[in-house]
Design a protein around this motif. Structure first.
Motif: not given
Length: 561
Positions: A20-28, A91-93, A184-188, A194-198
């Motif tokens: 949830f956090v990973t996808q929300a940060l992507g949308a953000f 997320k790396m991309l 935008v770089i910091v958010i990425a 966050a994705s590392r805990s999925v």
């Protein structure tokens, strides 16, 4: 896989929270970038309302176009490989793409930034099938509505915050572009962490051979979709929602500047209201649907979208204003509060519309094809969203004002609402009846698990009051075809409800033998098509609350099938 008792419990569990956090940060992050770019175009680059409208709609189309190119391949990848690994690589991309965004903002090159927007669309097209394929693997059926509700809420609240942050940062005098670039770089980077805990999520078809031909693979995806009518209608319904939503959202900046006379903060206020509405509507879905997939919410949502889009036009539609109002001054003006409420309620009814359809696709799709069905859905969504941009640009070129575009899309959606009602009148009526009885009765329900999720069944109900059919029909999550006395069936007003719900009028043999035979034939047809038929086998209301002797009617129904 554990089950949570309600949607809030999901936020405490590792199978859902990191995702949830990973996808929300992507949308953000997407929306920090997009809103900063749109404001840069509208308030600094474009010289007129027409140029601003065309450029912002063009940028919106550019963001969507990669879904045509990459979704078919992304769906195969999501089914073939383990999903947490795919999420981390996507997320790396994103980090790489945001580094390019930094270059574009540094030089304030609008066309370079539109090119970066294309790359962001590419990244989103790769993430979409994984996102919606992940949920049905990690959540039970009863959790899908709650999971999708959080997904929509998180996405649109992220849009809200991203819009706010992007709009505020780009306005910082002299250094706004540089601040956005760093942000935008910091958010990425946080999104990748966050994705590392999925958690590990098994590949559903590891032996799948990827077909790199996007045309033949897209055709196969649509074959999966067409094989199930419920999925096909859901996909078309979702695509129309994105046509509607993309058209409305793309006009917000120009509508704010040239119709409302507001500055960037007012545009942000309207987007904030819309995003909050989506969140409220999405979270209400689980409560209104009783943790089940409630299709009756869809036409209700569609009707609300039309009403509040049309009302937004009538609240304020004069063009040619000077953008001199900040959000505080704006809120003190005549109908401006009404415009903000329209935006919020558009979002809320959008949540009612979209959450059940997404949950239905995930539930009804074959487990090995979920990601590819989602990919096909994304392709059709993209087509409708590109079409929305093209239609908006064409209307602007023909002299339509932005408020007239909003009015037009609201009226078109009205026709869609009527079509949805025609397709599923029994679901609509069942939901409205449930809302009505919930307002007047306190109902405690038990034993619903005994009613099968699909396939034919006969409900034999004790007859306690004249409200029995309404209460049972509204509470059961599947449409129920009641066999009822023809005199009750033909009562004014109630006749429309009973007819729409597919009730079966019956009369005793001594009154109308032909109607009785017709009723039994209709009941048999419903059962053969997999529906639920209900009968009050006592033939009258009980005098003491106990079940009376059954009449022969129920035996005839069972013998025929």
């Amino acid at each position: 896989m554990g089950q949570s008792t309600n949607q809030f419990q999901l936020l405490k569990q590792r199978r859902f929270l990191p995702f949830f956090v990973t996808q929300a940060l992507g949308a953000f992050n997407d929306n920090v970038f997009k809103n900063a770019l749109f404001i840069l175009i509208t308030y600094q680059f474009a010289a007129s309302a027409t140029e601003s409208g065309i450029l912002t709609n063009f940028a919106a189309v550019i963001f969507i176009f990669p879904f045509f190119i990459f979704s078919a391949t992304a769906g195969q990848i999501a089914d073939k490989f383990e999903k947490s690994m795919i999420i981390r690589r996507v997320k790396m991309l994103e980090i790489v793409i945001m580094c390019l965004a930094m270059i574009g903002f540094y030089f304030q090159s609008i066309y370079f930034l539109i090119g970066v927007l294309f790359l962001m669309g590419t990244q989103s097209s790769l993430f979409g099938p994984v996102k919606y394929g992940y949920l049905p693997q990690q959540l039970s059926r009863d959790e899908l509505v709650g999971g999708n509700a959080w997904l929509q809420t998180g996405t649109f609240l992220a849009i809200l915050l991203g819009t706010l942050v992007g709009g505020l940062l780009i306005k910082i005098e002299n250094i706004g572009s540089y601040v956005v670039a760093g942000t935008v770089i910091v958010i990425a980077l946080f999104g990748y962490l966050a994705s590392r805990s999925v958690p590990f999520t098994q590949a559903v078809e590891p032996k799948l051979k990827i077909n790199w031909n996007i045309f033949t693979e897209t055709h196969k995806n649509f074959k999966f979709i067409k094989s199930n009518r419920a999925i096909l209608l859901s996909v078309v319904g979702i695509s129309w929602f994105w046509f509607f939503g993309a058209t409305i959202l793309a006009q917000i900046a120009s509508y704010t500047k040239y119709t409302l006379g507001g500055d960037e903060t007012v545009a942000t206020l309207l987007l904030t209201a819309f995003s909050l509405g989506i969140g409220i509507g999405s979270l209400l879905c689980e409560r209104l649907s009783g943790h089940k997939i409630e299709i009756g919410l869809v036409p209700l949502g569609a009707a609300g979208l039309s009403y509040f889009a049309i009302d937004m036009y009538f609240a304020q539609h004069q063009v040619g204003q000077t953008p001199s109002l900040d959000f505080q001054a704006f809120l003190q003006g005549g109908n401006n509060i009404r415009v903000v409420l329209d935006a919020m309620l558009l979002g809320m009814f959008g949540g009612f519309y979209i959450v059940p359809l997404n949950a239905l696709i995930q539930h009804r799709s074959e487990p090995h094809h979920v990601a590819r069905v989602v990919a096909g859905n994304n392709i059709l969504n993209a087509f409708f969203m590109v079409l929305s941009g093209a239609v908006a640009m064409a209307l602007l070129a023909f002299g339509f004002t932005v408020p007239e575009i909003i009015l037009t899309i609201g009226i078109l959606n009205g026709f869609v609402t009527l079509y949805i009602f025609k397709l599923m009148p029994e679901f609509v009526m069942r939901f409205l009846v449930w809302v009505l009885i919930s307002l007047f009765y306190r109902i405690r329900v038990s034993g619903l698990e005994n009613i099968p999720d699909k396939g034919p069944a006969v409900l034999a109900c004790n007859h306690v009051s004249f409200m029995d059919a309404m209460i049972i029909g509204g509470t059961c999550r599947r449409p129920v075809r009641f066999i009822m006395d023809h005199k009750i069936y033909n009562l004014p007003v109630l006749h429309f409800i009973f007819k729409t719900a597919g009730a079966i009028p019956i009369a005793p043999a001594h009154q109308d033998k032909a109607l009785m035979e017709k009723a039994f034939e209709q009941a048999a047809k419903y059962l053969e098509s997999g529906d639920i038929v209900a009968i009050f086998p006592e033939g009258k209301i009980t005098g003491d609350g106990n079940i009376n002797e059954f009449k022969a009617g129920i035996e005839q129904i069972i013998q025929r099938t």
